[in-house]
Structures are given as structure tokens and as C-alpha cells.
Write a protein that holds these residues in place. Sequence first.
Motif, PDB file in Angstrom:
ATOM      1  N   ARG A  81      33.748  36.507  37.301  1.00  0.00           N
ATOM      2  CA  ARG A  81      34.506  35.318  36.931  1.00  0.00           C
ATOM      3  C   ARG A  81      33.774  34.010  37.246  1.00  0.00           C
ATOM      4  O   ARG A  81      33.594  33.160  36.374  1.00  0.00           O
ATOM      5  CB  ARG A  81      35.870  35.338  37.640  1.00  0.00           C
ATOM      6  N   ASP A 106      35.416  41.213  29.909  1.00  0.00           N
ATOM      7  CA  ASP A 106      36.587  40.875  30.724  1.00  0.00           C
ATOM      8  C   ASP A 106      37.753  40.483  29.828  1.00  0.00           C
ATOM      9  O   ASP A 106      37.740  39.419  29.214  1.00  0.00           O
ATOM     10  CB  ASP A 106      36.240  39.718  31.670  1.00  0.00           C
ATOM     11  N   ASN A 108      40.858  40.254  30.982  1.00  0.00           N
ATOM     12  CA  ASN A 108      41.910  39.726  31.845  1.00  0.00           C
ATOM     13  C   ASN A 108      42.455  38.425  31.263  1.00  0.00           C
ATOM     14  O   ASN A 108      41.685  37.563  30.814  1.00  0.00           O
ATOM     15  CB  ASN A 108      41.343  39.492  33.248  1.00  0.00           C
ATOM     16  N   SER A 151      45.078  39.826  23.145  1.00  0.00           N
ATOM     17  CA  SER A 151      45.007  38.845  24.227  1.00  0.00           C
ATOM     18  C   SER A 151      46.165  37.865  24.156  1.00  0.00           C
ATOM     19  O   SER A 151      46.730  37.470  25.180  1.00  0.00           O
ATOM     20  CB  SER A 151      43.681  38.081  24.155  1.00  0.00           C
ATOM     21  N   ASN A 154      49.218  39.486  25.585  1.00  0.00           N
ATOM     22  CA  ASN A 154      49.154  39.540  27.042  1.00  0.00           C
ATOM     23  C   ASN A 154      49.470  38.188  27.659  1.00  0.00           C
ATOM     24  O   ASN A 154      50.159  38.095  28.672  1.00  0.00           O
ATOM     25  CB  ASN A 154      47.760  39.997  27.493  1.00  0.00           C
TER      26      ASN A 154
END
Length: 233
Positions: A81, A106, A108, A151, A154
Amino acid sequence: MMMKDDNASHQAEFGPGFHADGGYVALIDRRTLERECLAHSLGSHHISRRILTFAHLRDWEASKDSIGLPAVVLFYAVHVRDEATSEIAQVVTAVSPAAVVVMSDDENVGAVLDFIALGARGYLPNSVSIDICIQAISLAIAGGRFIPASSLLNIGNVLGLTSHKPLSAVKFTRRQFAIAEALRCGKGNKDIASELNLCESTIKVHVRNIMRKLGATNRTEVAYKLGDIVCER
């Protein structure tokens, strides 16, 4: 495709619609195999701009006086990150006002939001198809932002958002349901047409009807509103 060493750039093949004065696509990715494969794939799909590849931002900076600014930069961000955000910030600043689309392993939600906050015009996970990648490039060049449907869903879940119109309240034909599920998975018209053995023009008509039934204004909003459909990858 002409190959050079890892720290040099090369020009990938491009189609007859090449924009001689419209900028190029700069692909910055330290992973040699992935970089060359993506450049070749973009070239074989006749993307209408030159594709120049670089292992690092510094390699592009060493060449920028002779090649000028790109129309868009595809930048691979490492799966760390702090390091990723630092590199993205440097790329966005260095190539401004060119658009930057981040490629990353990634997925996330926090990472995606960080990428956009840093000024990236889009985000591409490894799971998207080459057609979606090309759509993201076009959207970024046009001034838009690209975030995959998965995404976006999410992010909506994290923020506590729900679909505006329950799927159960929408009347789809069997064909529309199949196309809607494909849209939910982030597939492009070409892929959907191939899977369902239909013409792309027919798919476009169905997509417009699906958007009308859902009250959506674009494909990303369609995918978000179809959040109750289980996407089988």
C-alpha cells in the motif's frame, strides 16, 4: 513486435486507425513478461494509438523530451500500500495532464479509493479482459474515470449503499437476464455476443433496454444495480 532490453521502451504493433498526432499509450510495468504480453495484446486488438513500454517511471522520464507526453499511462502498482501510493503520486505528477490508469493485484476497496484519490483516472485488476482494458483507456482519455463493476459493488457495500431498485421488481426476458448477468460480471459487448451467439448490434439493443428498465444511465450503474445477481467467474 520489436523487443529491446528491459529498461528501454519499444513500440508495439498498432492498427490502421493510429492517431499520428493524438498521443500514445505509455505502459509502465516492472514485470517484463506481463508488460510485453499486454503490449502485444493491445496491439493485436488494433488499439488506435502507439504503445510504448517502460520498466520504470525513470525510463519514461529519460525519453520524454524526444517522445512527448502520452495520452494515457497504464501503470502497474505493487501490492504494498505505502509503496504503491507513493509511486502512483509520482507518476500522476510526472505525466500531468495525461490520464493515469492503475493496474494492480490489490483489489481491496481501500486501495482502489486511494488510487482514485491520488488522481488516477481508472483502476484495472488482473481479472478484467483485454476489451475492458481498452474501454478503460478510452474512457480515461475522454476525461472519465473507470472502476470495474466488482470494485464499485464492494465500495457500495462498505459505504452501506444498496441498489435503488430491487432485482426482483424488474421484469427481464430470459435473454435480457443472461445479458444482465454478463454485464454484472463486467463483460464487454463483444464477449457477450460471442458467448450468446448474437450480433453485437443486438446486444447493444438489449443493453439499452436493460438500462431503461433499471433506470440506469451507464453500464457501471447497471452492474451496481444488479448486485443481487451471483456472478460466477
